[in-house]
Design a protein around this motif. Structure first.
Motif, PDB file in Angstrom:
ATOM      1  N   ILE A   1      -4.966  -0.760   2.838  1.00 57.33           N
ATOM      2  CA  ILE A   1      -4.842  -1.836   3.809  1.00 57.33           C
ATOM      3  C   ILE A   1      -5.338  -1.314   5.153  1.00 57.33           C
ATOM      4  O   ILE A   1      -4.878  -0.279   5.632  1.00 57.33           O
ATOM      5  CB  ILE A   1      -3.380  -2.311   3.955  1.00 57.33           C
ATOM      6  N   ALA A   2      -6.287  -2.035   5.754  1.00 61.38           N
ATOM      7  CA  ALA A   2      -6.814  -1.680   7.084  1.00 61.38           C
ATOM      8  C   ALA A   2      -7.297  -0.232   7.120  1.00 61.38           C
ATOM      9  O   ALA A   2      -7.114   0.478   8.117  1.00 61.38           O
ATOM     10  CB  ALA A   2      -5.751  -1.921   8.157  1.00 61.38           C
ATOM     11  N   GLY A   3      -7.912   0.203   6.012  1.00 64.08           N
ATOM     12  CA  GLY A   3      -8.469   1.548   5.966  1.00 64.08           C
ATOM     13  C   GLY A   3      -7.453   2.643   5.720  1.00 64.08           C
ATOM     14  O   GLY A   3      -7.784   3.831   5.785  1.00 64.08           O
ATOM     15  N   VAL A   4      -6.209   2.276   5.427  1.00 66.32           N
ATOM     16  CA  VAL A   4      -5.148   3.263   5.200  1.00 66.32           C
ATOM     17  C   VAL A   4      -4.538   3.014   3.824  1.00 66.32           C
ATOM     18  O   VAL A   4      -4.316   1.872   3.423  1.00 66.32           O
ATOM     19  CB  VAL A   4      -4.050   3.155   6.288  1.00 66.32           C
ATOM     20  N   ASP A   5      -4.259   4.081   3.090  1.00 67.77           N
ATOM     21  CA  ASP A   5      -3.599   3.979   1.792  1.00 67.77           C
ATOM     22  C   ASP A   5      -2.103   3.786   2.005  1.00 67.77           C
ATOM     23  O   ASP A   5      -1.415   4.680   2.518  1.00 67.77           O
ATOM     24  CB  ASP A   5      -3.850   5.220   0.940  1.00 67.77           C
ATOM     25  N   ILE A   6      -1.607   2.610   1.622  1.00 69.14           N
ATOM     26  CA  ILE A   6      -0.190   2.293   1.770  1.00 69.14           C
ATOM     27  C   ILE A   6       0.508   2.550   0.439  1.00 69.14           C
ATOM     28  O   ILE A   6       0.100   2.029  -0.596  1.00 69.14           O
ATOM     29  CB  ILE A   6       0.018   0.819   2.185  1.00 69.14           C
ATOM     30  N   HIS A   7       1.565   3.353   0.474  1.00 64.10           N
ATOM     31  CA  HIS A   7       2.369   3.605  -0.724  1.00 64.10           C
ATOM     32  C   HIS A   7       3.599   2.709  -0.652  1.00 64.10           C
ATOM     33  O   HIS A   7       4.452   2.874   0.220  1.00 64.10           O
ATOM     34  CB  HIS A   7       2.779   5.075  -0.800  1.00 64.10           C
ATOM     35  N   THR A   8       3.648   1.739  -1.538  1.00 65.55           N
ATOM     36  CA  THR A   8       4.743   0.778  -1.510  1.00 65.55           C
ATOM     37  C   THR A   8       5.636   0.962  -2.727  1.00 65.55           C
ATOM     38  O   THR A   8       5.242   1.566  -3.733  1.00 65.55           O
ATOM     39  CB  THR A   8       4.208  -0.667  -1.467  1.00 65.55           C
ATOM     40  N   SER A   9       6.832   0.452  -2.613  1.00 64.26           N
ATOM     41  CA  SER A   9       7.786   0.493  -3.717  1.00 64.26           C
ATOM     42  C   SER A   9       8.660  -0.742  -3.621  1.00 64.26           C
ATOM     43  O   SER A   9       8.589  -1.501  -2.653  1.00 64.26           O
ATOM     44  CB  SER A   9       8.641   1.764  -3.652  1.00 64.26           C
ATOM     45  N   SER A  10       9.501  -0.915  -4.628  1.00 64.77           N
ATOM     46  CA  SER A  10      10.325  -2.113  -4.664  1.00 64.77           C
ATOM     47  C   SER A  10      11.721  -1.776  -5.172  1.00 64.77           C
ATOM     48  O   SER A  10      11.887  -0.929  -6.049  1.00 64.77           O
ATOM     49  CB  SER A  10       9.683  -3.165  -5.571  1.00 64.77           C
ATOM     50  N   SER A  11      12.707  -2.447  -4.605  1.00 64.57           N
ATOM     51  CA  SER A  11      14.071  -2.378  -5.117  1.00 64.57           C
ATOM     52  C   SER A  11      14.263  -3.574  -6.043  1.00 64.57           C
ATOM     53  O   SER A  11      13.970  -4.711  -5.666  1.00 64.57           O
ATOM     54  CB  SER A  11      15.077  -2.418  -3.971  1.00 64.57           C
ATOM     55  N   ILE A  12      14.755  -3.321  -7.255  1.00 66.07           N
ATOM     56  CA  ILE A  12      14.790  -4.351  -8.288  1.00 66.07           C
ATOM     57  C   ILE A  12      16.211  -4.515  -8.807  1.00 66.07           C
ATOM     58  O   ILE A  12      16.881  -3.528  -9.142  1.00 66.07           O
ATOM     59  CB  ILE A  12      13.844  -3.994  -9.459  1.00 66.07           C
ATOM     60  N   GLY A  13      16.666  -5.760  -8.864  1.00 68.45           N
ATOM     61  CA  GLY A  13      17.966  -6.079  -9.448  1.00 68.45           C
ATOM     62  C   GLY A  13      17.794  -6.997 -10.637  1.00 68.45           C
ATOM     63  O   GLY A  13      17.023  -7.961 -10.586  1.00 68.45           O
ATOM     64  N   ILE A  14      18.502  -6.718 -11.734  1.00 67.26           N
ATOM     65  CA  ILE A  14      18.331  -7.469 -12.984  1.00 67.26           C
ATOM     66  C   ILE A  14      19.655  -8.092 -13.408  1.00 67.26           C
ATOM     67  O   ILE A  14      20.703  -7.436 -13.377  1.00 67.26           O
ATOM     68  CB  ILE A  14      17.808  -6.549 -14.110  1.00 67.26           C
ATOM     69  N   ALA A  15      19.594  -9.366 -13.800  1.00 68.20           N
ATOM     70  CA  ALA A  15      20.734 -10.055 -14.412  1.00 68.20           C
ATOM     71  C   ALA A  15      20.264 -10.678 -15.722  1.00 68.20           C
ATOM     72  O   ALA A  15      19.173 -11.256 -15.777  1.00 68.20           O
ATOM     73  CB  ALA A  15      21.293 -11.123 -13.481  1.00 68.20           C
TER      74      ALA A  15
ATOM     75  N   LEU B   1       3.247  -0.385  -9.178  1.00 68.37           N
ATOM     76  CA  LEU B   1       3.262  -0.330  -7.721  1.00 68.37           C
ATOM     77  C   LEU B   1       3.099   1.083  -7.173  1.00 68.37           C
ATOM     78  O   LEU B   1       3.026   1.269  -5.955  1.00 68.37           O
ATOM     79  CB  LEU B   1       4.568  -0.929  -7.192  1.00 68.37           C
ATOM     80  N   GLN B   2       3.054   2.086  -8.055  1.00 65.70           N
ATOM     81  CA  GLN B   2       2.981   3.465  -7.578  1.00 65.70           C
ATOM     82  C   GLN B   2       1.616   3.819  -6.991  1.00 65.70           C
ATOM     83  O   GLN B   2       1.525   4.625  -6.064  1.00 65.70           O
ATOM     84  CB  GLN B   2       3.320   4.439  -8.713  1.00 65.70           C
ATOM     85  N   LEU B   3       0.556   3.217  -7.527  1.00 69.13           N
ATOM     86  CA  LEU B   3      -0.768   3.509  -6.987  1.00 69.13           C
ATOM     87  C   LEU B   3      -0.872   2.975  -5.556  1.00 69.13           C
ATOM     88  O   LEU B   3      -0.402   1.879  -5.265  1.00 69.13           O
ATOM     89  CB  LEU B   3      -1.859   2.876  -7.850  1.00 69.13           C
ATOM     90  N   PRO B   4      -1.463   3.740  -4.647  1.00 75.49           N
ATOM     91  CA  PRO B   4      -1.554   3.283  -3.251  1.00 75.49           C
ATOM     92  C   PRO B   4      -2.396   2.018  -3.121  1.00 75.49           C
ATOM     93  O   PRO B   4      -3.308   1.768  -3.909  1.00 75.49           O
ATOM     94  CB  PRO B   4      -2.195   4.464  -2.526  1.00 75.49           C
ATOM     95  N   ILE B   5      -2.081   1.236  -2.109  1.00 72.16           N
ATOM     96  CA  ILE B   5      -2.812   0.005  -1.794  1.00 72.16           C
ATOM     97  C   ILE B   5      -3.512   0.223  -0.469  1.00 72.16           C
ATOM     98  O   ILE B   5      -2.868   0.546   0.526  1.00 72.16           O
ATOM     99  CB  ILE B   5      -1.865  -1.199  -1.707  1.00 72.16           C
TER     100      ILE B   5
END
Length: 649
Positions: free
Chosen positions: A310-324, A304-308
């Motif tokens: 969207i609408a001509g703009v590079d969106i930098h997204t990330s995620s919060s992850i919980g593991i059980a 997910l580190q590579l920009p995405i």
């Protein structure tokens, strides 16, 4: 008919070892006109034609001297897709096959051909012959010597029967094809419906229904085989900003790309599904050790580190992850999901864009969130909300020119709950519209109450959520609130975030124009954090720009932020707009804002948001310092936008 092309005439095969018999058939069926007048008249009567009205029917006649030759002709006719309609077969054709074997061979090749047995012998048991051939509906017997009218009648009747059967077969085949096609269509539709019932329509990933089934299977297999597996809960960070800034279609594009990337790192035994919104569930099956789950999750973080774009703009997204992990963190589906969700919520609390494995006590945070949401549903009815007011101060004179109304929740057990804790919760559970309506009504009521107390007439600013601005009955709510409080519209200011305005700029223009025509002042909040187009900013009927506190926080330490503030001030003034800086904490920041030409400010440098009685005291003190002749609203309106003409005076 005689007028038909040759290949459309019914084809008739004569198999007889006597060439003279061939000639007889050709004379009778070949269309010759040398026959007797009695024969022609009989044929016309047979066909139901008036005398002389038409020629007798003709046929394409082929002959063979032996059964083997006849079978070869039938085979060739089938290959040429011009099959024979019927065949006249002699019963005895030495030295080759007799008629019975010839007929059997013909029907093996073409079971639809009509057959007439011709024989001068009476030593056959015809009942046995017919029973042996087992095709009595395609078989007639004529004994030699035969009458021409018998041959013509048989030929005409059997070829028409053959043609009718062929037409019927084609219609049946067509109907079968239609039924098959429609059945395939129904099967495809049912397959699609079954897929949609168990898969997310946007991403194509398994949905909650299928995920629950996969989790039940994972638990059963783990119990049986003694291995462990993990459940990872993914929640995108700041996804709402993308939705508000670019619209829901851009949000959908982002969700699809994130789904593709997370699914791309899954192993063949794993399952990735979408729970809804921006939440994903990752079932990591058959782990050698619990730590492997975190390694897989880190691969997802890297994906997910590579920009995405969207609408001509590079969106930098990330995620919060919980593991059980099963069985250490739960031995059933419900417990595993609850604990993974608790770990994910903990990841968000610890700064987002990180991974947290479940630990004892984490679920208490989630339970607390659920309890807070439950209490929030009752807070409005129990009158637990109140407004605090933060002064908006003139940068040059230091006089209070208005106030921003900020909601607070006075919880009976928790005490004063800050907006940052409950506003996101209110948005998530659908309470933000009713809470926002209360804020508008209470802000108008308090503004009028201060006026009746003899305090300076000043403007109260209220914040509008993106949902309230887009979907709520905003204009009617504001009209009702102003009417109920008997408040002049120019004493109400609404603040809308830049991202909310730009989610649908054309619709925003329409709503803002209606607000301006009512006489309400409009401010763009958090300016500089969104993606405003200059053309839209010029079209928006707005009055003020509020510089986001993020630029003010490092105004002194970062020259870039000072340059941005200077540019915003210059832009606003060129558009005849006021500029308000929020989050001003120090005198140093205030002095720099003065030098940059900022019109107003608010922040701890002057006063935090305070309850209404304390704000009234601040207002009286400000009035004494500035002088009783100052009209804060009139002074503040001197550079209002071009739509001030719409406002009643």
């Amino acid at each position: 008919m005689a007028s038909n092309p040759l290949h459309l005439r019914p084809r008739v095969l004569v198999v007889d070892d006597n060439k003279a018999i061939h000639e007889d058939f050709l004379k009778i069926l070949g269309g010759y006109t040398g026959g007797s007048s009695e024969l022609l008249e009989a044929e016309r009567l047979l066909l139901g034609e008036a005398a002389g009205s038409a020629l007798r029917p003709t046929f394409q006649i082929d002959t063979a001297l032996q059964g083997e030759e006849g079978v070869a002709r039938v085979r060739q006719a089938l290959q040429e897709e011009q099959p024979y309609a019927m065949a006249f077969i002699d019963m005895r054709m030495p030295p080759g096959w007799d008629g019975l074997e010839t007929i059997q061979r013909l029907w093996e090749l073409d079971p639809h051909i009509q057959v007439v047995i011709c024989s001068a012998h009476s030593d056959y048991d015809w009942t046995e012959v017919v029973a042996r051939l087992d095709h009595s509906d395609k078989l007639l017997v004529i004994k030699k010597p035969f009458e021409p009218i018998e041959v013509l009648q048989c030929t005409n009747a059997l070829t028409r029967k053959w043609e009718n059967e062929r037409t019927l077969r084609r219609q049946v085949e067509h109907l079968e094809h239609v039924v098959e096609t429609r059945t395939q269509g129904l099967e495809a539709a049912n397959k699609q419906l079954r897929h949609l019932a168990s898969h997310d329509s946007l991403t194509g990933l398994p949905n909650r229904v299928l995920l629950d089934d996969r989790l039940e299977q994972a638990v059963a297999h783990a119990e049986r085989d003694g291995h462990s597996f993990a459940v990872a809960m993914f929640d995108l960070d700041r996804f709402k900003i993308v939705n508000d800034s670019f619209g829901h279609r851009a949000g959908d594009d982002l969700i699809k790309e994130v789904a593709h990337r997370i699914a791309g790192i899954a192993r063949s035994t794993d399952t990735v599904g979408r729970l809804g919104g921006d939440e994903f569930l990752f079932i990591m099956d058959r782990l050698a050790k619990g730590e492997d789950a975190e390694h897989i999750a880190r691969r997802a973080v890297e994906a997910l580190q590579l920009p995405i774009r969207i609408a001509g703009v590079d969106i930098h997204t990330s995620s919060s992850i919980g593991i059980a992990v099963y069985p250490a963190d739960g031995k059933n589906v419900e417990t595993l999901i609850a604990n993974a969700d608790a770990a994910m919520y903990c990841a968000k609390q610890r700064g987002r864009n990180n991974i947290q494995c479940y630990a004892a006590g984490m679920n208490s945070v989630t339970q607390d969130k659920v309890k807070l949401e439950s209490d929030l549903h009752e807070a409005l009815a129990l009158r637990q909300f109140e407004l605090h007011y933060q002064p908006k101060v003139d940068t040059a004179s230091g006089a209070i020119h208005g106030a921003e109304a900020l909601i607070r929740w006075r919880h009976p057990q928790r005490g004063l709950v800050a907006p940052g804790e409950f506003i996101p919760l209110a948005e998530a559970c659908g309470l933000i519209d009713s809470i926002g309506e209360w804020v508008v009504r209470e802000g108008c009521r308090q503004a009028r109450a201060w006026q009746l107390e003899g305090l300076p007439h000043l403007r109260i600013a209220v914040n509008l959520s993106a949902f309230q601005f887009r979907h709520g009955n905003l204009l009617q709510v504001i009209r009702d609130a102003l009417q109920a409080a008997d408040l002049d519209p120019r004493f109400l200011e609404v603040e809308i975030t830049e991202s909310a305005l730009m989610s649908d700029p054309e619709e925003s223009v329409t709503i803002l124009e209606q607000l301006s025509r009512m006489g309400v002042v409009v401010s763009v909040d958090d300016f500089g954090t969104g993606y405003s187009s200059m053309s839209y900013l010029r079209r928006f009927p707005i009055d003020k720009l509020k510089i986001d506190r993020g630029f003010i926080a490092e105004l002194i330490s970062r020259a870039d932020d000072a340059s941005i503030v200077r540019a915003i001030v210059s832009l606003a003034h060129s558009l005849h707009l006021k500029v308000v800086a929020e989050g001003v904490e120090t005198e140093e920041q205030l002095n720099l804002l003065k030098s940059l030409g900022c019109d107003q400010y608010q922040g701890f440098c002057f006063s935090p948001a305070v309850p209404a009685p304390k704000f009234a005291t601040l207002l009286r003190e400000s009035q004494l310092k500035a002088g009783a002749t100052v009209d804060p609203v009139a002074d503040a309106d001197r550079t209002h936008s071009k739509l001030a003409v719409y406002r009643p005076r």
